[in-house]
Design an enzyme around this catalytic site. Structure first.
Site, short mmCIF file in Angstrom:
data_model
loop_
_atom_site.label_atom_id
_atom_site.label_comp_id
_atom_site.label_asym_id
_atom_site.label_seq_id
_atom_site.Cartn_x
_atom_site.Cartn_y
_atom_site.Cartn_z
N ASN A 53 0.80 -1.22 0.00
CA ASN A 53 0.00 0.00 0.00
C ASN A 53 0.84 1.28 0.00
O ASN A 53 0.35 2.33 -0.37
CB ASN A 53 -0.96 0.02 1.20
CG ASN A 53 -0.28 -0.39 2.49
OD1 ASN A 53 0.19 -1.52 2.62
ND2 ASN A 53 -0.19 0.51 3.45
N SER A 66 -11.16 -4.91 -1.09
CA SER A 66 -11.82 -3.70 -0.61
C SER A 66 -12.52 -3.01 -1.77
O SER A 66 -11.96 -2.91 -2.86
CB SER A 66 -10.78 -2.76 0.00
OG SER A 66 -11.34 -1.48 0.20
N CYS A 88 -3.41 5.05 7.17
CA CYS A 88 -3.83 4.48 8.46
C CYS A 88 -2.85 4.88 9.56
O CYS A 88 -3.18 4.88 10.73
CB CYS A 88 -3.88 2.96 8.38
SG CYS A 88 -4.97 2.41 7.08
#
Length: 404
Positions: free
Chosen positions: A153, A201, A327
């Site tokens: 990511n 997702s 995050c």
């Protein structure tokens, strides 16, 4: 061109207008509960849910019966990692993963460690990829699960998943893959890649937030202990009334990804290369983090030496990018992903992740190149270290006075 410009497609993507259009009726006229078996409202909802399940399955080469709906990839990762560990713990309590996984996997592993499981955290190579030989060497008779993501990511680096999956399959070990950042961008096929569990997702592929899925292999059957108890929805894997509009949106997003992925990959890769070459032309001492060869199309993770990433982000407010993963970007720790790859703390601190996607344009890329060129030069003018390096001083040879 609208300001600010969005270049953070790894954090989330805008909902495609075609996805929104497919979802809207399920907020208004088609409001049935998919679990209501006794009337037309429920039947129509269930029909829509199953059509979406087919689309998600088609995108990854699975059968619809292998798709379990969840609230997102964090839940999918938790259900896969903890669910498999708890089911197979009689066989052993050893798990294998990589240090650069998403926090949803790493923190699930840490939670299992507190329950008495043993986890081996493997280091990636300098280019960010995990060597399959390391996975093979880490396997033991009591190993029950390997979890390695498809694309990272932060760096967009793509791991050799098919080979890692083959090693796990030959050893009779369950293989989970967090495929959130790759699905819809590059080919992902559960059969070709020997994947037993895969997290997906919706909001990373132009669908709605709060919606995800977990692929659970049926042949050979992979078993999980459910994390959520209740009415036994989703074949007992995941109880709770289904989010019909979200599911319909994810199904539509999967269909569009399947139909448009390859052409879009070519276009977005060209934009990424335009950005990279433009920045390299504007600035010196620029480092691309992670393999350029094995990488998802829209990712460019760059360290601008002698510039603090946070300071740079404040200076370029007109372009939405991130330093580190969304995050964890609330903390000012240097990226754990880059540190695990052996990137120095200074360079990790100066890293910026650009994420390009479906609605990115050449005009936006050119604007970002000009803006970053200008702001990085300005910040470097304030850096005595940059001046010293330009004057030919080797900073590694300097003995700095210890202030403590």
């Amino acid at each position: 061109m609208k300001i600010p410009i969005y270049m953070d497609y790894h954090a989330t993507t805008p909902v495609d207008p075609r996805v929104l259009e497919a979802m809207l009726p399920y907020f208004t006229t088609e409001y049935g509960n998919a679990a209501s078996k006794s009337h037309a409202f429920g039947w129509k909802a269930e029909e829509a849910v199953e059509a979406a399940r087919e689309e998600v399955a088609k995108l990854i080469g699975a059968s619809a019966k292998e798709i379990v709906w969840t609230s997102g990839a964090t839940e999918s990762d938790n259900l896969a990692v903890k669910g498999a560990a708890h089911f197979y713990q009689a066989k052993g309590k050893h798990l294998v993963t990589c240090k650069t996984e998403h926090k949803a996997v790493l923190d699930s592993m840490h939670a299992l460690e507190r329950q008495g499981f043993e986890v081996t955290f493997l280091e990636p190579e300098r280019d960010g990829r995990l060597d399959p030989a390391k996975v093979k060497a880490a396997l033991r008779p009591d190993t029950i699960l390997v979890s390695v993501m498809h694309a990272n990511n932060e760096t967009g680096v793509v791991h050799p998943i098919a080979e890692i999956g083959r090693i796990a399959r030959e050893a009779g070990v369950v293989f989970h893959c967090d495929a959130v950042q790759s699905i819809g961008k590059i080919p992902f096929d559960v059969e070709a890649m020997n994947v037993d569990l895969a997290s997906i997702s919706a909001h990373k592929m132009y669908g709605p937030k709060g919606m995800g899925a977990l692929y659970v292999r049926r042949k050979p059957r992979v078993r999980l202990v459910a994390e959520m108890d209740g009415g036994g929805h989703e074949r007992g894997f995941r109880s709770g009334t289904l989010n019909v509009p979200g599911i319909v949106g994810m199904g539509k997003a999967a269909e569009l990804a399947r139909l448009e992925r390859d052409a879009e990959a070519v276009r977005v890769t060209a934009l990424r290369e335009r950005l990279r070459k433009g920045l390299e032309k504007e600035l010196d001492l620029l480092t691309v983090n992670g393999s350029l060869e094995h990488r998802v199309p829209g990712n460019l993770n760059v360290s601008f030496a002698y510039v603090e990433g946070e300071a740079l982000m404040m200076a370029v407010k007109d372009v939405a990018v991130s330093s580190g993963s969304a995050c964890t970007s609330a903390s000012l720790e240097p990226s754990y992903v880059l540190r695990a790859m052996g990137v120095s703390e200074d360079l990790a601190h100066s890293s910026i992740r650009f994420g390009l996607g479906r609605f990115s344009t050449e005009e936006e890329v050119d604007y970002a190149i000009r803006l970053f060129g200008e702001k990085v030069r300005k910040l470097r003018e304030m850096s005595p270290l940059y001046e010293m390096v330009k004057d030919g001083v080797d900073l590694n040879q300097i003995e700095w006075a210890n202030p403590h």
